[in-house]
Design an enzyme around this catalytic site. Sequence first.
Site, PDB file in Angstrom:
ATOM      1  N   HIS A 105       0.832  -1.203   0.000  1.00  0.00           N
ATOM      2  CA  HIS A 105       0.000   0.000   0.000  1.00  0.00           C
ATOM      3  C   HIS A 105       0.878   1.269   0.000  1.00  0.00           C
ATOM      4  O   HIS A 105       0.695   2.163  -0.831  1.00  0.00           O
ATOM      5  CB  HIS A 105      -0.918  -0.035   1.229  1.00  0.00           C
ATOM      6  CG  HIS A 105      -1.755   1.193   1.417  1.00  0.00           C
ATOM      7  ND1 HIS A 105      -3.093   1.232   1.069  1.00  0.00           N
ATOM      8  CD2 HIS A 105      -1.459   2.421   1.907  1.00  0.00           C
ATOM      9  CE1 HIS A 105      -3.567   2.445   1.335  1.00  0.00           C
ATOM     10  NE2 HIS A 105      -2.600   3.182   1.851  1.00  0.00           N
ATOM     11  N   GLU A 106       1.827   1.323   0.925  1.00  0.00           N
ATOM     12  CA  GLU A 106       2.647   2.534   1.059  1.00  0.00           C
ATOM     13  C   GLU A 106       3.528   2.761  -0.168  1.00  0.00           C
ATOM     14  O   GLU A 106       3.697   3.894  -0.623  1.00  0.00           O
ATOM     15  CB  GLU A 106       3.509   2.459   2.327  1.00  0.00           C
ATOM     16  CG  GLU A 106       2.709   2.499   3.623  1.00  0.00           C
ATOM     17  CD  GLU A 106       1.805   3.727   3.733  1.00  0.00           C
ATOM     18  OE1 GLU A 106       2.189   4.807   3.256  1.00  0.00           O
ATOM     19  OE2 GLU A 106       0.694   3.585   4.278  1.00  0.00           O
ATOM     20  N   HIS A 155       1.667   4.292  -3.049  1.00  0.00           N
ATOM     21  CA  HIS A 155       1.531   5.755  -2.959  1.00  0.00           C
ATOM     22  C   HIS A 155       2.729   6.428  -3.650  1.00  0.00           C
ATOM     23  O   HIS A 155       2.579   7.424  -4.345  1.00  0.00           O
ATOM     24  CB  HIS A 155       1.504   6.214  -1.492  1.00  0.00           C
ATOM     25  CG  HIS A 155       0.141   6.139  -0.847  1.00  0.00           C
ATOM     26  ND1 HIS A 155      -0.999   6.640  -1.424  1.00  0.00           N
ATOM     27  CD2 HIS A 155      -0.240   5.650   0.364  1.00  0.00           C
ATOM     28  CE1 HIS A 155      -2.032   6.445  -0.603  1.00  0.00           C
ATOM     29  NE2 HIS A 155      -1.602   5.843   0.473  1.00  0.00           N
ATOM     30  N   GLU A 200      -6.064   6.785  -1.823  1.00  0.00           N
ATOM     31  CA  GLU A 200      -6.135   5.634  -0.915  1.00  0.00           C
ATOM     32  C   GLU A 200      -6.637   4.395  -1.641  1.00  0.00           C
ATOM     33  O   GLU A 200      -6.108   3.297  -1.459  1.00  0.00           O
ATOM     34  CB  GLU A 200      -7.079   5.944   0.262  1.00  0.00           C
ATOM     35  CG  GLU A 200      -6.448   6.800   1.333  1.00  0.00           C
ATOM     36  CD  GLU A 200      -5.111   6.249   1.787  1.00  0.00           C
ATOM     37  OE1 GLU A 200      -5.001   5.045   2.014  1.00  0.00           O
ATOM     38  OE2 GLU A 200      -4.167   7.035   1.888  1.00  0.00           O
TER      39      GLU A 200
END
Length: 267
Positions: free
Chosen positions: A136-137, A140, A198
């Site tokens: 997820h990070e 980004h 997100e």
Amino acid sequence: MLIKRIVFAISVLLIVSCHRNAITGRSQLSLVPESQVQSLAVTQYKQFLTSSKVVTGNAKDAAMVKRVGNKIAAAIAKYYSDKGMPDALNGYKWEFNLVENKEVNAWCMPGGKVVCYTGLLPITQNETALAIVLGHEITHAVAGHGRERMSQQLLAQGVGLVGDIALGSNPQTVDIFNQVYAPTAQVGVLLPNSRKQEYEADHYGLIFAAMAGYDPREAIPFWKRMAALGGEKPPVFLSDHPADAERIQKLESLMPEAMKYYNPSGK
Ligand SMILES: [Zn+2]
């Protein structure tokens, strides 16, 4: 007439400053070159590590963070080369560090500079859930979300960037960088990711974790554990994150696609 001209000038500026993201295909405002954001990230990352307690040596957890990070990085490289975009990760020099800090958090700066806090590990509980978070990070970063937020903020604050002047030499741009990339930001000045960002990070993060050999279905119990933290939720990691129930529902709906990428051998 003048207003018309100004509107026209701004629209031209926005058109030339938009960048189609290689992963998502979404058009993003891009007023700062990726290379400059990456070079500022190198400086800020180094500074952060110097002022933090990095877990070193053969510590099991630190090794796990590096192992998971490297597998996800390899999966992303494969994803890009399969899509015919092997240059998309130009300038990336991956680093994965575990830092002694009780915050439930992890982040990735442009260029692949990753930090995981020890406080996250009691919630991830296993390597697969850590892969969900790092996927997820890291998404980004590779999806240019920070650069997008920086660009929006530069526009909002009317900060003019002239030619190739390094971002790091302008205190205002350094401030904005720090408001976007969590580590040195104070709660309250942090500029959170949008819902759209997100969702993209959840979506592609699942795919990259799955390609790296981690079962994407672990995202559901992990986010349930996160939800159970209730009021203790860290402002940084969860700022403006979608409501827990909504996120879990969306993750469920992304699962069939992610499972197509799931490669249990991780090779
Ligand atoms: Zn996020």
